[in-house]
Design a protein around this motif. Sequence first.
Motif, PDB file in Angstrom:
ATOM      1  N   SER A 171       0.849  -1.193   0.000  1.00  0.00           N
ATOM      2  CA  SER A 171       0.000   0.000   0.000  1.00  0.00           C
ATOM      3  C   SER A 171       0.882   1.241   0.000  1.00  0.00           C
ATOM      4  CB  SER A 171      -0.918   0.011   1.229  1.00  0.00           C
ATOM      5  OG  SER A 171      -0.157  -0.081   2.425  1.00  0.00           O
ATOM      6  N   VAL A 172       0.320   2.374  -0.388  1.00  0.00           N
ATOM      7  CA  VAL A 172       1.112   3.604  -0.497  1.00  0.00           C
ATOM      8  C   VAL A 172       1.629   4.079   0.852  1.00  0.00           C
ATOM      9  CG1 VAL A 172       0.030   4.418  -2.623  1.00  0.00           C
ATOM     10  CG2 VAL A 172      -0.972   5.017  -0.414  1.00  0.00           C
ATOM     11  N   ASP A 173       0.987   3.654   1.945  1.00  0.00           N
ATOM     12  CA  ASP A 173       1.401   4.097   3.270  1.00  0.00           C
ATOM     13  C   ASP A 173       2.334   3.101   3.949  1.00  0.00           C
ATOM     14  OD1 ASP A 173      -0.473   2.115   3.629  1.00  0.00           O
ATOM     15  OD2 ASP A 173      -1.549   3.127   5.247  1.00  0.00           O
ATOM     16  N   LEU A 174       2.944   2.199   3.171  1.00  0.00           N
ATOM     17  CA  LEU A 174       3.845   1.190   3.719  1.00  0.00           C
ATOM     18  C   LEU A 174       5.186   1.822   4.065  1.00  0.00           C
ATOM     19  CD1 LEU A 174       3.800  -1.864   4.310  1.00  0.00           C
ATOM     20  CD2 LEU A 174       4.793  -2.234   2.050  1.00  0.00           C
ATOM     21  N   LEU A 175       5.655   1.590   5.290  1.00  0.00           N
ATOM     22  CA  LEU A 175       6.942   2.104   5.759  1.00  0.00           C
ATOM     23  C   LEU A 175       8.045   1.101   5.431  1.00  0.00           C
ATOM     24  CD1 LEU A 175       5.588   3.301   9.175  1.00  0.00           C
ATOM     25  CD2 LEU A 175       6.903   4.813   7.692  1.00  0.00           C
ATOM     26  N   TYR A 176       8.999   1.543   4.635  1.00  0.00           N
ATOM     27  CA  TYR A 176      10.115   0.683   4.247  1.00  0.00           C
ATOM     28  C   TYR A 176      11.369   1.035   5.044  1.00  0.00           C
ATOM     29  CZ  TYR A 176       7.745  -1.210   0.107  1.00  0.00           C
ATOM     30  OH  TYR A 176       6.895  -1.870  -0.738  1.00  0.00           O
ATOM     31  N   ASP A 177      12.189   0.029   5.304  1.00  0.00           N
ATOM     32  CA  ASP A 177      13.527   0.236   5.843  1.00  0.00           C
ATOM     33  C   ASP A 177      14.356   0.904   4.746  1.00  0.00           C
ATOM     34  OD1 ASP A 177      16.161   0.025   6.731  1.00  0.00           O
ATOM     35  OD2 ASP A 177      15.958  -2.038   7.418  1.00  0.00           O
ATOM     36  N   LEU A 178      14.856   2.102   5.000  1.00  0.00           N
ATOM     37  CA  LEU A 178      15.523   2.876   3.951  1.00  0.00           C
ATOM     38  C   LEU A 178      17.005   2.542   3.804  1.00  0.00           C
ATOM     39  CD1 LEU A 178      13.814   6.330   4.504  1.00  0.00           C
ATOM     40  CD2 LEU A 178      13.148   4.457   2.979  1.00  0.00           C
ATOM     41  N   ALA A 179      17.544   1.744   4.704  1.00  0.00           N
ATOM     42  CA  ALA A 179      18.908   1.224   4.566  1.00  0.00           C
ATOM     43  C   ALA A 179      19.887   2.340   4.175  1.00  0.00           C
ATOM     44  CB  ALA A 179      18.915   0.074   3.561  1.00  0.00           C
ATOM     45  N   SER A 180      20.622   2.144   3.081  1.00  0.00           N
ATOM     46  CA  SER A 180      21.689   3.094   2.729  1.00  0.00           C
ATOM     47  C   SER A 180      21.198   4.390   2.105  1.00  0.00           C
ATOM     48  CB  SER A 180      22.710   2.421   1.806  1.00  0.00           C
ATOM     49  OG  SER A 180      23.554   1.570   2.549  1.00  0.00           O
ATOM     50  N   LEU A 181      19.909   4.519   1.835  1.00  0.00           N
ATOM     51  CA  LEU A 181      19.381   5.841   1.473  1.00  0.00           C
ATOM     52  C   LEU A 181      19.617   6.836   2.606  1.00  0.00           C
ATOM     53  CD1 LEU A 181      15.955   5.062  -0.280  1.00  0.00           C
ATOM     54  CD2 LEU A 181      18.067   5.839  -1.346  1.00  0.00           C
ATOM     55  N   THR A 182      19.811   6.299   3.812  1.00  0.00           N
ATOM     56  CA  THR A 182      20.118   7.123   4.982  1.00  0.00           C
ATOM     57  C   THR A 182      21.315   8.028   4.724  1.00  0.00           C
ATOM     58  OG1 THR A 182      19.320   5.335   6.395  1.00  0.00           O
ATOM     59  CG2 THR A 182      20.689   7.010   7.452  1.00  0.00           C
ATOM     60  N   LYS A 183      22.279   7.528   3.990  1.00  0.00           N
ATOM     61  CA  LYS A 183      23.520   8.273   3.781  1.00  0.00           C
ATOM     62  C   LYS A 183      23.267   9.624   3.111  1.00  0.00           C
ATOM     63  CE  LYS A 183      26.515   4.174   3.449  1.00  0.00           C
ATOM     64  NZ  LYS A 183      25.531   3.126   3.746  1.00  0.00           N
ATOM     65  N   VAL A 184      22.333   9.656   2.154  1.00  0.00           N
ATOM     66  CA  VAL A 184      22.013  10.907   1.471  1.00  0.00           C
ATOM     67  C   VAL A 184      20.878  11.645   2.181  1.00  0.00           C
ATOM     68  CG1 VAL A 184      21.158  11.933  -0.665  1.00  0.00           C
ATOM     69  CG2 VAL A 184      22.819  10.077  -0.763  1.00  0.00           C
ATOM     70  N   LEU A 185      19.774  10.936   2.413  1.00  0.00           N
ATOM     71  CA  LEU A 185      18.569  11.602   2.924  1.00  0.00           C
ATOM     72  C   LEU A 185      18.758  12.161   4.324  1.00  0.00           C
ATOM     73  CD1 LEU A 185      15.817   9.088   1.726  1.00  0.00           C
ATOM     74  CD2 LEU A 185      16.529  11.230   0.633  1.00  0.00           C
ATOM     75  N   VAL A 186      19.512  11.468   5.157  1.00  0.00           N
ATOM     76  CA  VAL A 186      19.666  11.896   6.550  1.00  0.00           C
ATOM     77  C   VAL A 186      21.046  12.501   6.794  1.00  0.00           C
ATOM     78  CG1 VAL A 186      19.693  11.140   8.960  1.00  0.00           C
ATOM     79  CG2 VAL A 186      18.011  10.182   7.372  1.00  0.00           C
ATOM     80  N   THR A 187      22.081  11.690   6.660  1.00  0.00           N
ATOM     81  CA  THR A 187      23.402  12.109   7.129  1.00  0.00           C
ATOM     82  C   THR A 187      24.004  13.221   6.277  1.00  0.00           C
ATOM     83  OG1 THR A 187      23.654   9.819   7.861  1.00  0.00           O
ATOM     84  CG2 THR A 187      25.585  11.221   7.977  1.00  0.00           C
ATOM     85  N   SER A 188      23.929  13.089   4.954  1.00  0.00           N
ATOM     86  CA  SER A 188      24.447  14.158   4.097  1.00  0.00           C
ATOM     87  C   SER A 188      23.630  15.433   4.261  1.00  0.00           C
ATOM     88  CB  SER A 188      24.443  13.716   2.626  1.00  0.00           C
ATOM     89  OG  SER A 188      25.331  12.644   2.421  1.00  0.00           O
ATOM     90  N   SER A 189      22.322  15.293   4.387  1.00  0.00           N
ATOM     91  CA  SER A 189      21.463  16.473   4.592  1.00  0.00           C
ATOM     92  C   SER A 189      21.836  17.193   5.878  1.00  0.00           C
ATOM     93  CB  SER A 189      19.990  16.049   4.640  1.00  0.00           C
ATOM     94  OG  SER A 189      19.582  15.463   3.430  1.00  0.00           O
TER      95      SER A 189
END
Length: 244
Positions: A32-50
């Motif tokens: 479903s569109v509201d499904l929460l996924y484990d973002l794994a290494s996307l963290t590096k850009v979306l969180v840490t680099s930001s």
Amino acid sequence: FPGAVAMWGHPSSPQITVRGLRGLSRNALPVSVDLLYDLASLTKVLVTSSLAMIAVTKDRLDLNQPLTEGPLSEFLPWKGITAEHLLAHQSGLPAWRAFHRLPVVADKIERRNQVLSALSSVSPETPPGRKTIYSDLNFLTLGFLLEEVFGEKLDALFRREIADPLNLPRLGYRPLCGHLAPTEDGFRWGGPIGDSTGGSRGPVPLGRAHVHHAAFLISVAGAAGPFGVAESVWALACQWSLAL
């Protein structure tokens, strides 16, 4: 991958599609569109680099300062390595180390110090700036560095600096509710965190990071840990697109 949520198009008018199932066995429920996924290494850009860029704009972080002269100097002996090297994966540090196999303790701060101590014993494979090695160790270190310069845990820092200002309540660390996608359909890495017999004890619990060192750090790390819905990931990715 048994299913997915995909978004594409212009930031102001994205297209979205949903296909497949959350899993192939016990989790064989529709995506479903509201499904929460484990973002794994996307963290590096979306969180840490930001957060690193925010720290730079607030004069909290000097990308060119050697780590041996910064707030984590007592832990990090790597001569010549800077935050810029970490961001660019040019520190020379190896790709991975099994920090999840460190002795398990209940205290979160002690676990953090365990990993920092283990990091300090890792030797770079090449001089900084010489070679690009995609390494989780770079962003684990950056996560710890950001916590030091802001004086706040990474999950709270991300929420205050990014998720709340952008109105992204369904993007962040350690989700406690919502529809959670299983990070693994079988039984490979289940059981107690860090337990070598975990593979025979059950699947990864929903809402716990699948990346082992992130799980060891109670699912809050600079290399992995957050969960999010596609719409929130899209919204944050669009901010990068607009900034470039």
